[in-house]
Design an enzyme around this catalytic site. Structure first.
Site, PDB file in Angstrom:
ATOM      1  CG  ASP A  13      44.556  14.484  26.716  1.00 37.53           C
ATOM      2  OD1 ASP A  13      43.787  14.860  27.617  1.00 37.53           O
ATOM      3  OD2 ASP A  13      45.782  14.348  26.882  1.00 37.53           O
ATOM      4  CE  LYS A  16      38.755   9.516  28.072  1.00 36.55           C
ATOM      5  NZ  LYS A  16      40.065   9.956  27.572  1.00 36.55           N
ATOM      6  N   GLY A  40      40.533  15.698  32.239  1.00 35.38           N
ATOM      7  CA  GLY A  40      39.880  16.943  31.864  1.00 35.38           C
ATOM      8  C   GLY A  40      38.970  16.676  30.693  1.00 35.38           C
ATOM      9  CG  HIS A  41      36.061  14.275  30.326  1.00 37.41           C
ATOM     10  ND1 HIS A  41      35.250  13.266  30.775  1.00 37.41           N
ATOM     11  CD2 HIS A  41      37.237  13.715  30.022  1.00 37.41           C
ATOM     12  CE1 HIS A  41      35.930  12.126  30.750  1.00 37.41           C
ATOM     13  NE2 HIS A  41      37.144  12.377  30.298  1.00 37.41           N
ATOM     14  CB  THR A  42      36.769  20.269  26.714  1.00 31.99           C
ATOM     15  OG1 THR A  42      38.024  20.308  27.384  1.00 31.99           O
ATOM     16  CG2 THR A  42      36.336  21.678  26.370  1.00 31.99           C
ATOM     17  CB  THR A 130      48.225  16.001  36.263  1.00 31.67           C
ATOM     18  OG1 THR A 130      47.779  15.120  37.306  1.00 31.67           O
ATOM     19  CG2 THR A 130      47.996  15.345  34.916  1.00 31.67           C
ATOM     20  CD  GLN A 225      43.115   9.609  34.080  1.00 36.63           C
ATOM     21  OE1 GLN A 225      42.469   8.724  34.606  1.00 36.63           O
ATOM     22  NE2 GLN A 225      43.008  10.861  34.443  1.00 36.63           N
ATOM     23  NE  ARG A 310      46.253  17.245  25.413  1.00 48.18           N
ATOM     24  CZ  ARG A 310      45.006  17.653  25.220  1.00 48.18           C
ATOM     25  NH1 ARG A 310      44.491  17.658  24.012  1.00 48.18           N
ATOM     26  NH2 ARG A 310      44.255  18.039  26.235  1.00 48.18           N
TER      27      ARG A 310
HETATM   28  P1  IMP Z   1      49.177  11.395  37.089  1.00 51.10           P
HETATM   29  O1  IMP Z   1      47.925  10.683  36.712  1.00 51.10           O
HETATM   30  O2  IMP Z   1      48.967  12.844  37.430  1.00 51.10           O
HETATM   31  O3  IMP Z   1      49.942  10.661  38.161  1.00 51.10           O
HETATM   32  O4  IMP Z   1      50.161  11.419  35.810  1.00 51.10           O
HETATM   33  C1  IMP Z   1      50.721  10.238  35.264  1.00 51.10           C
HETATM   34  C2  IMP Z   1      50.793  10.334  33.746  1.00 51.10           C
HETATM   35  O5  IMP Z   1      49.481  10.280  33.201  1.00 51.10           O
HETATM   36  C3  IMP Z   1      51.404  11.639  33.209  1.00 51.10           C
HETATM   37  O6  IMP Z   1      52.108  11.369  32.016  1.00 51.10           O
HETATM   38  C4  IMP Z   1      50.182  12.496  32.903  1.00 51.10           C
HETATM   39  O7  IMP Z   1      50.458  13.486  31.938  1.00 51.10           O
HETATM   40  C5  IMP Z   1      49.240  11.426  32.376  1.00 51.10           C
HETATM   41  N1  IMP Z   1      47.819  11.767  32.531  1.00 51.10           N
HETATM   42  C6  IMP Z   1      47.070  11.688  33.653  1.00 51.10           C
HETATM   43  N2  IMP Z   1      45.804  12.047  33.392  1.00 51.10           N
HETATM   44  C7  IMP Z   1      45.723  12.336  32.088  1.00 51.10           C
HETATM   45  C8  IMP Z   1      44.644  12.739  31.215  1.00 51.10           C
HETATM   46  O8  IMP Z   1      43.489  12.876  31.612  1.00 51.10           O
HETATM   47  N3  IMP Z   1      44.988  12.930  29.917  1.00 51.10           N
HETATM   48  C9  IMP Z   1      46.246  12.731  29.457  1.00 51.10           C
HETATM   49  N4  IMP Z   1      47.269  12.357  30.217  1.00 51.10           N
HETATM   50  C10 IMP Z   1      47.016  12.154  31.527  1.00 51.10           C
END
Ligand code: IMP
Length: 430
Positions: A13, A16, A40-42, A130, A225, A310
């Site tokens: 977040d 990017k 998630g890219h906005t 997520t 990420q 967040r």
């Molecule tokens: P997972 O990738 O869904 O298994 O989540 C593992 C951890 O990574 C959790 O704390 C999520 O909130 C975090 N996470 C996964 N993808 C993102 C992202 O794109 N942005 C921020 N946090 C993320």
């Protein structure tokens, strides 16, 4: 050979999408290399807001080709709905523009069910995933029992592999988690349907990108990420299940190290995180409310994928130095500087302290952070709205000092600063 890698230096977040958008304007191809629709890219283009989770956001530029590499895990339903969303907005998406690696793994309804069951079973020590099935899909990949995109080319083999997969998932759900099994027959129909729609997009992404690079085409690897969520280099176990760091781009696209030109780190002007895990500079007071926003604006700090508020805090230069090291970052883009406008005081975490010792980088990576106290440098903020600033000289002196302190204390060049939510709200610094 000109491969640029864009990587978040924090917990995702970082904004990017915005920097990708800028660089994609000059690229021939954009590629996603790790993660799945947990990202998630906005991107805002001509007042249209695109929220993309899987397709590289650089696709909004009409001249770019888009690639999804072998390192990505793909929920076929998300992919198809993003293709639809883009087409409805008038963006061309077809098999000569979007290429999906034959070696990328699928996320199924089984992985979603397992993610939910595992998180529930973890109780108080849950990761806060997520719930997009990311961990279970990568687990199957590593256990050599995953479903790769290439299976979609052979309906019979795909049906068999799917049946085995769902049977295995049901055993785990019932025996390990005492949960309801999935109904396999309708799922087979559903996934065979996805295969028919997605088959034309399956390609040898590694070969296509290598060929493009050898012809001098500029390729942008679009990180999802962030560094601190990296499976190996992040705040383990509060991480995702892939390698978003820059070396993950090579592995996740099937490219060699010699093709890398620049590694561009993206850092938010403050720190945010969703989910559980350590966060040394976290704040909870009025400053937190200021940094997070109310949720009324699309840029407020609420998850693009999950909508969760967040956690927020001061910029942590200890973790930034670490991110610069593990990614080999050559330059930084600083985002959301405008959000700091109007604060009374700014704080930069310049080092950690524990047992009377000072640390410039975390001594054993970023995992055992609870025992460290952040040491802050306090700096004056500014009152002016900086959204219309387009040149370095337009910024208030205190904003310039803030940027210069980061450069000095991390020994890195900041080449871009974003100062507002619109596409053009960026200062490029020579
Ligand atoms: P997972 O990738 O869904 O298994 O989540 C593992 C951890 O990574 C959790 O704390 C999520 O909130 C975090 N996470 C996964 N993808 C993102 C992202 O794109 N942005 C921020 N946090 C993320």
């Amino acid at each position: 050979m000109p491969l640029d890698i864009i990587i978040g230096t924090q917990w995702g977040d970082e904004g990017k999408g915005r920097i990708v958008d800028l660089l994609a304007a000059k690229a021939d191809a954009v590629a996603r290399y790790s993660g799945g629709d947990n990202a998630g890219h906005t991107v805002t283009v001509a007042e249209k807001i695109f929220k993309l989770h899987l397709i590289p956001s650089g696709i909004v530029h009409p001249h770019t080709q888009a690639f999804i590499g072998n390192g990505v895990v793909i929920n076929p339903s998300t992919l198809l709905s993003e293709i639809d969303q883009l087409r409805q907005a008038g963006i061309e998406v077809h098999p000569k523009r979007l290429f999906v690696s034959y070696a990328a793994h699928l996320i199924t309804a089984g992985h979603l069910a397992l993610d939910r069951a595992q998180e529930a079973a973890r109780g108080a020590s849950k990761i806060g995933t997520t719930l997009r099935g990311i961990g279970p899909a990568y687990t199957d990949k590593v256990a050599r029992q995953g479903l790769r995109m290439e299976l979609m080319n052979d309906e019979k083999r795909f049906a068999e592999a799917l049946r085995e997969h769902f049977q295995r998932v049901n055993q785990t759900l019932q025996k390990l988690f005492d949960a309801e099994p999935l109904s396999i027959e309708p799922l087979l129909e559903e996934y065979l349907g996805y295969a028919r729609s997605l088959k034309p997009y399956i390609a040898d992404v590694s070969a296509l990108l290598s060929d493009a690079l050898s012809k001098g085409k500029r390729v942008l690897a679009e990180g999802a990420q962030g560094t601190l969520l990296d499976l190996d280099h992040g705040t383990y176990p509060f991480v995702t299940s892939s390698n978003p760091t820059a070396p993950g781009a090579l592995l996740g696209l099937g490219l060699g190290a010699a093709c890398v030109d620049r590694v561009i780190g993206v850092t938010k002007a403050f720190q945010t995180r969703v989910g559980a895990g350590p966060f040394p500079t976290e704040v909870f007071d009025q400053t937190a409310q200021h940094l997070r926003g109310s949720g009324a604006n699309p840029w407020d700090e609420f998850g693009t994928t999950t909508g969760r508020p967040r956690r927020v805090g001061w910029l942590d230069l200890v973790l930034l130095r670490y991110a610069i090291r593990v990614n080999g970052i050559s330059e930084l883009a600083l985002t959301k500087l405008d959000i700091l406008s109007g604060l009374e005081e700014l704080k930069l975490c310049i080092a950690y302290q524990a047992n009377g010792k000072r640390y410039e980088v975390p001594p054993f990576g970023p995992t055992q952070l609870e025992s460290f106290q952040p040491l802050y440098k306090s700096m004056p903020a500014w009152k002016e709205n900086i959204r219309s600033c387009r040149h370095w000289e337009d910024l208030p002196a205190n904003a310039r000092s803030y940027i210069q302190q980061i450069e000095k204390l991390c020994q890195v060049r900041i080449s871009r600063v974003s100062v507002g939510p619109e596409r053009g709200d960026v200062i490029e610094i020579d």
